[in-house]
Design an enzyme around this catalytic site. Structure first.
Site, PDB file in Angstrom:
ATOM      1  N   SER A 124       0.831  -1.202   0.000  1.00  0.00           N
ATOM      2  CA  SER A 124       0.000   0.000   0.000  1.00  0.00           C
ATOM      3  C   SER A 124       0.862   1.247   0.000  1.00  0.00           C
ATOM      4  O   SER A 124       1.961   1.264   0.577  1.00  0.00           O
ATOM      5  CB  SER A 124      -0.855  -0.025   1.263  1.00  0.00           C
ATOM      6  OG  SER A 124      -1.468   1.225   1.463  1.00  0.00           O
ATOM      7  N   TYR A 149      -2.036  -1.620  10.898  1.00  0.00           N
ATOM      8  CA  TYR A 149      -2.321  -2.055   9.524  1.00  0.00           C
ATOM      9  C   TYR A 149      -1.151  -1.686   8.610  1.00  0.00           C
ATOM     10  O   TYR A 149      -0.607  -2.528   7.889  1.00  0.00           O
ATOM     11  CB  TYR A 149      -3.614  -1.413   9.004  1.00  0.00           C
ATOM     12  CG  TYR A 149      -3.696  -1.401   7.496  1.00  0.00           C
ATOM     13  CD1 TYR A 149      -3.994  -2.561   6.793  1.00  0.00           C
ATOM     14  CD2 TYR A 149      -3.421  -0.239   6.765  1.00  0.00           C
ATOM     15  CE1 TYR A 149      -4.013  -2.552   5.404  1.00  0.00           C
ATOM     16  CE2 TYR A 149      -3.442  -0.230   5.377  1.00  0.00           C
ATOM     17  CZ  TYR A 149      -3.739  -1.387   4.705  1.00  0.00           C
ATOM     18  OH  TYR A 149      -3.747  -1.386   3.333  1.00  0.00           O
ATOM     19  N   LYS A 153       1.986  -4.007   6.466  1.00  0.00           N
ATOM     20  CA  LYS A 153       2.409  -3.925   5.064  1.00  0.00           C
ATOM     21  C   LYS A 153       3.929  -3.720   4.987  1.00  0.00           C
ATOM     22  O   LYS A 153       4.616  -4.340   4.182  1.00  0.00           O
ATOM     23  CB  LYS A 153       1.665  -2.794   4.343  1.00  0.00           C
ATOM     24  CG  LYS A 153       0.172  -3.046   4.191  1.00  0.00           C
ATOM     25  CD  LYS A 153      -0.120  -4.277   3.334  1.00  0.00           C
ATOM     26  CE  LYS A 153      -1.572  -4.635   3.258  1.00  0.00           C
ATOM     27  NZ  LYS A 153      -1.837  -5.969   2.682  1.00  0.00           N
TER      28      LYS A 153
END
Ligand code: UD1
Length: 340
Positions: A124, A149, A153
């Site tokens: 992302s 989150y 990644k």
């Protein structure tokens, strides 16, 4: 056979269709924690081919091993992950366990395989945080993650870049997505947020559909032309097609390095108000919205430099913001009819 984890999710389902349209056989693994089984019918309606499906949580390493014994997996596209920024702050353990545990179990299967299985990872643009330079290139420095989150990644990418050195011939591409929106032209699959959507475009279309009374624009006092945040909204089918190109690159051994990273965006930034205007233009409807406070954690502006994806990956976006918003609206109107 290509394994697509999280293949019933938003980006996953569109990528499955793009793979099928390009002649690949697909087996989907999904635990249905944030998706619906009905998406399989939507995939079949879009491509004419029903994909194989195994309901499974990737943390179940025994079930995963038997999947690898049952199917001859030639490539892996790994979407399955929890993805809500706010929720990840409330449930960090669940996020690290799910997102990293799943990745590690998949890599344990790659290690066991007689020849290394090429791997595409969903990353992302969140890894860049509030970038100091725009547009964002792959060399723009990564910043410490603002949420568990985002950290999953970043750590996921690190795990993969370490692993390519340890498995001879293992090829990995991490794809850093900007903001995917829209739906396949069949309007048989689209974005299907379970519960209240968190992302701008589904909130716009659901507000227009009467599910919410009005939309709140999170702040208009940012240092941008109209004061609202800038993002790079990319049609989900353009994004899906990039996965097919990336997969071909690793399958055919065309990578320049064992571990590669590409930004996937359009290269064009749009403000929140511009997205609302696009919606009003394509739908002919006035959207009910008000200006509210800033949302915690939002970066001011993020849009991609697409040079590396264009020149090295050999992929370009084909669809405009209006086309993407129009397809999201068609999808919402179909859902409205279904609910009536
Ligand atoms: C962010 C991350 C993205 C991540 C995603 C997960 C960045 C740049 N992007 O997306 O990498 O995968 O979260 O969900 O860090 N907005 C409103 N009103 C609303 C909803 C949104 O004004 O009701 C605005 C937001 O303030 C933002 C824009 O719309 O400026 C897009 O928001 P959203 O769709 O949630 O995506 P990001 O936050 O950019």
């Amino acid at each position: 056979m290509i394994l697509v984890t999280g293949g019933l999710g938003f980006i996953g389902s569109h990528t499955v269709v793009a793979l099928q349209e390009n002649g690949y056989d697909v087996v989907i693994v999904d635990d249905l924690s944030n998706s619906s089984i009905d998406v399989i019918d939507g995939i079949e309606a879009s491509s004419g081919i029903r994909p194989l499906f195994e309901e499974m949580n990737l943390q179940n390493s025994i079930a995963l091993s038997s999947l690898f014994q049952k199917h001859k997996i030639k490539g892996i596209i790994h979407f399955a992950a929890f993805k809500a920024v706010g929720e990840s702050i409330q449930k960090p353990v669940a996020y690290y366990q799910n997102n990293l545990g799943s990745l590690l179990n998949l890599l344990a299967e790659v290690e066991k395989a007689t020849s290394p299985i090429p791997f595409i990872f969903s990353s992302s643009c969140t890894v860049y945080g509030e970038a100091k330079e725009l547009p964002i290139t792959e060399n723009t420095p990564i910043q410490s993650a603002k949420s568990p989150y985002g950290n999953t990644k970043q750590i996921g990418e690190e795990i993969l870049s370490d692993t390519v050195h340890a498995i001879d011939g293992f090829r990995v591409i991490s794809l850093r997505y900007f903001n995917p929106i829209g739906a396949h032209s069949s309007i048989a699959i689209g974005e299907l947020p379970l519960g209240r959507p968190q992302n701008l475009v589904p909130i716009i279309t659901q507000t227009a559909a009467g599910i919410f009374p009005e939309l709140t624009v999170f702040g208009n006092d940012y240092p941008t032309a109209d004061g609202t945040n800038i993002r790079d909204y990319i049609h989900v089918m353009d994004l899906a097609e990039a996965h097919v190109v990336a997969l071909e690159r690793v399958l055919e051994g065309k990578s320049n390095d064992a571990y590669e990273v590409f930004n996937l965006g359009t290269g064009k930034g749009s403000s929140v108000l511009e997205v609302i205007q696009s919606f009003e233009r394509i739908s002919g409807k006035k959207l009910s919205y008000k200006i509210g406070a800033r949302r915690e954690g939002d970066v001011i502006a993020a849009y991609a430099d697409t040079t590396k994806a264009n020149n090295i990956l050999g992929w370009k976006t084909k669809r405009s913001l209006d086309e993407a918003v129009a397809s999201a609206w068609e999808w919402e109107k179909k859902a409205m009819k279904f609910l009536k």
